[in-house]
Design a protein around this motif. Structure first.
Motif, mmCIF file in Angstrom:
data_model
loop_
_atom_site.group_PDB
_atom_site.id
_atom_site.type_symbol
_atom_site.label_atom_id
_atom_site.label_comp_id
_atom_site.label_asym_id
_atom_site.label_seq_id
_atom_site.Cartn_x
_atom_site.Cartn_y
_atom_site.Cartn_z
ATOM 1 N N UNK A 15 -17.489 -33.355 -1.630
ATOM 2 C CA UNK A 15 -17.326 -31.908 -1.745
ATOM 3 C C UNK A 15 -18.603 -31.180 -1.309
ATOM 4 N N UNK A 16 -19.757 -31.679 -1.738
ATOM 5 C CA UNK A 16 -21.035 -31.086 -1.344
ATOM 6 C C UNK A 16 -21.277 -31.178 0.149
ATOM 7 N N UNK A 17 -20.861 -32.285 0.754
ATOM 8 C CA UNK A 17 -21.012 -32.439 2.209
ATOM 9 C C UNK A 17 -20.149 -31.417 2.948
ATOM 10 N N UNK A 18 -18.957 -31.186 2.450
ATOM 11 C CA UNK A 18 -18.096 -30.175 3.065
ATOM 12 C C UNK A 18 -18.677 -28.778 2.944
ATOM 13 N N UNK A 19 -19.242 -28.479 1.791
ATOM 14 C CA UNK A 19 -19.870 -27.172 1.604
ATOM 15 C C UNK A 19 -21.097 -27.036 2.499
ATOM 16 N N UNK A 20 -21.855 -28.123 2.659
ATOM 17 C CA UNK A 20 -23.046 -28.087 3.521
ATOM 18 C C UNK A 20 -22.653 -27.804 4.971
ATOM 19 N N UNK A 21 -21.478 -28.245 5.385
ATOM 20 C CA UNK A 21 -21.060 -28.024 6.769
ATOM 21 C C UNK A 21 -20.638 -26.577 7.021
ATOM 22 N N UNK A 22 -20.459 -25.813 5.969
ATOM 23 C CA UNK A 22 -20.190 -24.380 6.150
ATOM 24 C C UNK A 22 -21.396 -23.711 6.805
ATOM 25 N N UNK A 23 -22.561 -24.348 6.690
ATOM 26 C CA UNK A 23 -23.776 -23.805 7.317
ATOM 27 C C UNK A 23 -23.655 -23.742 8.836
ATOM 28 N N UNK A 24 -22.678 -24.404 9.413
ATOM 29 C CA UNK A 24 -22.476 -24.345 10.864
ATOM 30 C C UNK A 24 -21.836 -23.057 11.338
ATOM 31 N N UNK A 25 -21.282 -22.275 10.421
ATOM 32 C CA UNK A 25 -20.629 -21.018 10.816
ATOM 33 C C UNK A 25 -21.666 -19.985 11.262
ATOM 34 N N UNK A 26 -22.751 -19.872 10.522
ATOM 35 C CA UNK A 26 -23.782 -18.875 10.833
ATOM 36 C C UNK A 26 -24.396 -19.039 12.209
ATOM 37 N N UNK A 27 -24.864 -20.252 12.565
ATOM 38 C CA UNK A 27 -25.428 -20.415 13.896
ATOM 39 C C UNK A 27 -24.423 -20.151 15.013
ATOM 40 N N UNK A 28 -23.177 -20.509 14.797
ATOM 41 C CA UNK A 28 -22.164 -20.249 15.825
ATOM 42 C C UNK A 28 -21.985 -18.763 16.083
ATOM 43 N N UNK A 29 -21.906 -18.001 15.020
ATOM 44 C CA UNK A 29 -21.762 -16.549 15.159
ATOM 45 C C UNK A 29 -23.028 -15.953 15.775
ATOM 46 N N UNK A 30 -24.189 -16.376 15.278
ATOM 47 C CA UNK A 30 -25.453 -15.844 15.775
ATOM 48 C C UNK A 30 -25.689 -16.149 17.241
ATOM 49 N N UNK A 31 -25.362 -17.352 17.663
ATOM 50 C CA UNK A 31 -25.553 -17.712 19.061
ATOM 51 C C UNK A 31 -24.583 -16.963 19.964
ATOM 52 N N UNK A 32 -23.390 -16.738 19.485
ATOM 53 C CA UNK A 32 -22.436 -15.948 20.271
ATOM 54 C C UNK A 32 -22.900 -14.515 20.451
ATOM 55 N N UNK A 33 -23.413 -13.928 19.380
ATOM 56 C CA UNK A 33 -23.928 -12.562 19.469
ATOM 57 C C UNK A 33 -25.131 -12.510 20.413
ATOM 58 N N UNK A 34 -26.042 -13.493 20.293
ATOM 59 C CA UNK A 34 -27.223 -13.517 21.156
ATOM 60 C C UNK A 34 -26.839 -13.667 22.624
ATOM 61 N N UNK A 35 -25.874 -14.533 22.911
ATOM 62 C CA UNK A 35 -25.447 -14.714 24.298
ATOM 63 C C UNK A 35 -24.799 -13.442 24.838
#
Length: 87
Positions: A15-35
């Motif tokens: 369960x903790x590993x799944x929650x830790x992978x939610x951290x991938x949402x922020x960089x995806x959004x941020x990189x899309x905005x930056x591009x």
């Protein structure tokens, strides 16, 4: 139904590993905005393309570290679980 201590720790680690992978949402959004902003800036000022591109790529590399930290935590919890040794 009884659950062993090891089974409980492994379940919560997954369960903790799944929650830790939610951290991938922020960089995806941020990189899309930056591009998107980088492409817009190059469209407005084509002469500064190399400066804009290098700054954008540096910012994306910094943003990606958050996702990589989340991935590292998830892999540690799933495959090298330090909590099992504490039982």
């Amino acid at each position: 139904m009884n659950i062993s201590d090891q089974g409980f720790v492994l379940g919560l680690s997954a369960l903790g590993a799944g929650i830790a992978m939610i951290a991938g949402i922020g960089p995806g959004i941020g990189q899309g905005i930056a591009a998107g902003h980088g492409a817009s800036a190059v469209g407005k000022n084509p002469g500064a393309k190399s400066d804009i591109t290098s700054t954008m790529l540096l910012g994306q590399a910094v943003a990606e570290t958050t996702g990589l930290y989340g991935l590292a935590i998830a892999i540690i919890l799933l495959f090298a679980n330090p909590l099992i040794g504490k039982l």
